[in-house]
Design a protein around this motif. Structure first.
Motif, short mmCIF file in Angstrom:
data_model
loop_
_atom_site.label_atom_id
_atom_site.label_comp_id
_atom_site.label_asym_id
_atom_site.label_seq_id
_atom_site.Cartn_x
_atom_site.Cartn_y
_atom_site.Cartn_z
N THR A 102 0.83 -1.21 0.00
CA THR A 102 0.00 0.00 0.00
C THR A 102 0.86 1.25 0.00
O THR A 102 0.59 2.20 -0.75
N PRO A 115 -5.86 4.32 -5.55
CA PRO A 115 -5.70 3.08 -4.80
C PRO A 115 -5.59 1.86 -5.70
O PRO A 115 -5.93 1.90 -6.88
N SER A 126 -6.64 -7.28 1.54
CA SER A 126 -6.24 -6.28 2.54
C SER A 126 -5.56 -5.09 1.89
O SER A 126 -5.78 -3.94 2.29
N PHE A 148 -8.28 -2.94 0.20
CA PHE A 148 -9.03 -2.20 1.21
C PHE A 148 -8.20 -1.09 1.84
O PHE A 148 -8.64 0.06 1.93
N LEU A 149 -7.00 -1.44 2.26
CA LEU A 149 -6.14 -0.47 2.94
C LEU A 149 -5.76 0.69 2.02
O LEU A 149 -5.77 1.85 2.44
N SER A 150 -5.45 0.39 0.77
CA SER A 150 -5.08 1.46 -0.15
C SER A 150 -6.28 2.36 -0.46
O SER A 150 -6.11 3.56 -0.67
N THR A 151 -7.47 1.79 -0.47
CA THR A 151 -8.67 2.61 -0.70
C THR A 151 -8.91 3.57 0.47
O THR A 151 -9.21 4.75 0.27
N VAL A 152 -8.74 3.07 1.68
CA VAL A 152 -8.95 3.91 2.86
C VAL A 152 -7.87 4.99 2.95
O VAL A 152 -8.17 6.17 3.17
N LEU A 153 -6.61 4.61 2.76
CA LEU A 153 -5.52 5.58 2.89
C LEU A 153 -5.44 6.56 1.72
O LEU A 153 -4.86 7.63 1.86
N ALA A 201 -7.82 8.24 0.71
CA ALA A 201 -8.59 9.41 1.11
C ALA A 201 -7.70 10.47 1.74
O ALA A 201 -8.03 11.66 1.74
#
Length: 108
Positions: free
Chosen positions: A30, A66, A86, A89-94, A96
């Protein structure tokens, strides 16, 4: 037309089996995707002749997006699905947080 919805369903199913506990591998992937890759695109695009600032900004912002769900199609081992999911998901959240930062850097 059904490829993206099917990929999202597969991602959801793979994430629903366990709680999200990102490993160091998914965290490293990520950070590379959201930080190092856009930086490399910016650096390489500065060497391209005839590329204006707007085009360079577009390239960098595309690189800073992401990790896409389509990477699940490249998973060879079933146990790798967790790490890849994971990472998505993590790259999508971060993203932001990181995308607005890249936008500010490209606007300067």
């Amino acid at each position: 037309q059904a490829a993206l919805p099917c990929a999202l369903i597969v991602l959801g199913i793979s994430l629903s089996r366990y709680r999200l506990r990102p490993s160091t591998g998914s965290l490293a992937l990520t950070l590379v995707k959201l930080g190092l890759f856009p930086l490399l695109v910016w650096w390489f695009s500065s060497w391209l002749p005839g590329l204006d600032q707007a085009a360079r900004s577009v390239l960098v912002l595309l690189a800073a997006c992401p990790t896409g769900v389509n990477v699940l199609a490249f998973v060879k081992q079933p146990e790798d699905t967790r790490a890849v999911s994971s990472t998505v998901f993590l790259s999508t959240v971060l993203a932001a947080i990181s995308l607005p930062l890249w936008m500010l850097l490209m606007a300067a």
